[in-house]
Design a protein around this motif. Structure first.
Motif, PDB file in Angstrom:
ATOM      1  N   ASN A 135       0.827  -1.212   0.000  1.00  0.00           N
ATOM      2  CA  ASN A 135       0.000   0.000   0.000  1.00  0.00           C
ATOM      3  C   ASN A 135       0.864   1.265   0.000  1.00  0.00           C
ATOM      4  N   ASP A 156       0.746   6.988  -0.490  1.00  0.00           N
ATOM      5  CA  ASP A 156       0.001   6.855   0.762  1.00  0.00           C
ATOM      6  C   ASP A 156       0.488   7.867   1.801  1.00  0.00           C
ATOM      7  N   GLU A 158       0.869   7.772   4.919  1.00  0.00           N
ATOM      8  CA  GLU A 158       1.832   7.295   5.915  1.00  0.00           C
ATOM      9  C   GLU A 158       3.255   7.304   5.359  1.00  0.00           C
ATOM     10  N   PRO A 171      -3.280   7.217  11.460  1.00  0.00           N
ATOM     11  CA  PRO A 171      -4.466   7.666  10.722  1.00  0.00           C
ATOM     12  C   PRO A 171      -5.589   8.038  11.675  1.00  0.00           C
ATOM     13  N   PHE A 177     -11.280   6.889   6.214  1.00  0.00           N
ATOM     14  CA  PHE A 177     -10.747   5.862   7.112  1.00  0.00           C
ATOM     15  C   PHE A 177     -11.710   5.718   8.295  1.00  0.00           C
ATOM     16  N   ASN A 280      -7.571  -2.257   2.762  1.00  0.00           N
ATOM     17  CA  ASN A 280      -6.359  -1.899   2.005  1.00  0.00           C
ATOM     18  C   ASN A 280      -5.402  -1.101   2.886  1.00  0.00           C
ATOM     19  N   LYS A 281      -5.957  -0.195   3.683  1.00  0.00           N
ATOM     20  CA  LYS A 281      -5.127   0.629   4.561  1.00  0.00           C
ATOM     21  C   LYS A 281      -4.483  -0.223   5.655  1.00  0.00           C
ATOM     22  N   LYS A 285       0.064  -3.813   8.127  1.00  0.00           N
ATOM     23  CA  LYS A 285       0.332  -2.807   9.144  1.00  0.00           C
ATOM     24  C   LYS A 285       0.486  -3.399  10.543  1.00  0.00           C
TER      25      LYS A 285
END
Length: 437
Positions: A135, A156, A158, A171, A177, A280-281, A285
């Motif tokens: 991502n 992105d 981030e 986020p 989000f 997706n986010k 992670k």
């Protein structure tokens, strides 16, 4: 390092213009990282072994955040009299005054007008590529009928933070989000659960701590499904949210509670779109996704009586696919196990039941959450409160909170039985229960 990025990309773009407009034949040089060894961008390039083409794509996505006029200045030199340059791509933003690069911009910088090289460069945006898998960046979707590569090249947020400031910002809850980070100041000792439940929680902690080692060192990544799916079920206030926060706290993972009111939409396709953006986010992670009161989204599918039922069932089916493919821990919380669609329950790795506390557990909860002893009147008998009043941990916290405020309002220096009983009556009334005197 930032200056080196701008200088390198400036050189690459000018080489492309010279080749295309002046007939030169140039060889694209590699980027030579400079700067501090701990530089985040330098580390990312090295760690992922980015090729020259991948490095150029990354810099092209990053440069609008560093130098808004970057592309405008170069084009102005080659087209001093103005004019359109469709081969270069690029779009204007709502607020940004410079050129925002598109997929077409990258294809032109890498391959000019060479069709075969452009097609090869386009593979950098396929789902199998690390840019998609991690991502990092993507091509923004375009209106139907327009070329896919005309979409804006988006880095992105981030990674923008990481490459520009050296740290990643968390986020925040927004329409893009629909989840909010939750934490706790409590410790494992503050969690009062049955021994069987605690053992099952420890199994989750084991998965969080050692699953990656199992996948990589034991070569199990191709044999075991990614991720872990678990259902927490039991009455409200029995510790489901607190347990989730503690799992995150003690395994070094962020916990995000999904705001289902922002996910579920009455418009066809919007719920799936919101869920897709969320997953997706969250991909790669190491977050814990927490769906509280999950019945509204993961509930049983209905018989199809109209178009609404048909699309509601499609939403459940889509969610089933995404949650099964997600590589992290997903926790669903529900008051009753039977409320969750069986299609989900068949795919859960674990079920953890949170029972209402027993008398002994209620006593421990009263002891944990009561203020210091010099603030409590001697007429308060915690054993009596635990024995006579069936309350959850959340109920007990609310009782003490209310009683404390009431005591201060009355000018009392101590928390007494009368104010605690007022808090208990309030909790019983909220749940429609009758308090036996």
């Amino acid at each position: 390092m930032i200056k080196a990025v701008l200088d390198y990309l400036d050189k690459i773009v000018r080489l492309r213009f010279d080749d295309e407009l002046k007939g030169n034949k140039s060889v694209i040089p590699e980027f030579v990282p400079v700067g501090h060894a701990n530089n985040s961008l330098k580390h990312f390039i090295h760690e992922n072994e980015l090729s020259v083409a991948e490095t150029i794509v990354l810099f092209t996505a990053l440069v609008p955040h560093l130098s808004p006029e970057f592309f405008n200045n170069i084009i102005a030199e080659y087209l001093p009299n103005g004019g359109d340059f469709p081969e270069f791509g690029g779009v204007k933003g709502k607020n940004h005054r410079g050129i925002l690069p598109t997929g077409e911009t990258v294809l032109y910088i890498l391959a000019g007008r060479d069709i075969e090289k452009r097609m090869e460069a386009a593979k950098l945006f396929e789902e199998e590529h690390l840019f998609f898998q991690k991502n990092v960046l993507n091509i923004e979707p375009v209106p139907a009928g327009e070329p896919k590569m005309s979409g804006r090249l988006v880095l992105d947020d981030e990674y923008v933070d990481l490459f520009t400031s050296g740290k990643v910002s968390k986020p925040k809850l927004s329409s893009d989000f629909p989840a909010q980070r939750i934490t706790t100041k409590q410790e494992w000792n503050d969690l009062v659960l049955k021994e069987k439940t605690l053992e099952e929680i420890k199994e989750l902690e084991t998965w969080l701590n050692y699953n990656e080692q199992l996948m990589d060192e034991w070569g199990m990544r191709d044999k075991i499904k990614p991720g872990f799916r678990v259902l927490f079920y039991g009455p409200s206030g029995t510790g489901k949210t607190m347990t989730t926060c503690l799992l995150g706290k003690y395994t070094g993972r962020d916990v995000y509670r999904v705001d289902l009111s922002m996910v579920i939409s009455k418009y066809i396709g919007e719920t799936e779109k919101n869920l897709s953006g969320l997953f997706n986010k969250a991909e790669h992670k190491n977050w814990i996704l927490f769906f509280d009161e999950a019945d509204s989204l993961f509930g049983k599918r209905t018989n199809v009586r109209d178009a609404h039922d048909k699309y509601a069932n499609q939403e459940v089916s889509y969610l089933l696919q995404r949650i099964e493919a997600h590589n992290g821990l997903v926790i669903l919380a529900s008051n009753m196990k039977g409320n969750i669609d069986s299609a989900f329950t068949r795919r859960f790795n674990a079920f953890v039941e949170f029972d209402p506390p027993t008398v002994a557990e209620r006593l421990k909860l009263w002891q944990i959450y009561m203020p210091k002893s010099n603030k409590v009147h001697k007429d308060v008998r915690l054993e009596e409160l635990a024995k006579n009043y069936e309350l959850t941990g959340a109920n007990i916290v609310n009782c003490i909170h209310y009683a404390g405020l009431l005591s201060i309002q009355k000018g009392d220096s101590l928390l007494n039985k009368e104010t605690l009983m007022a808090g208990i009556r309030k909790e019983y009334k909220k749940e429609g229960r009758i308090l036996q005197q």
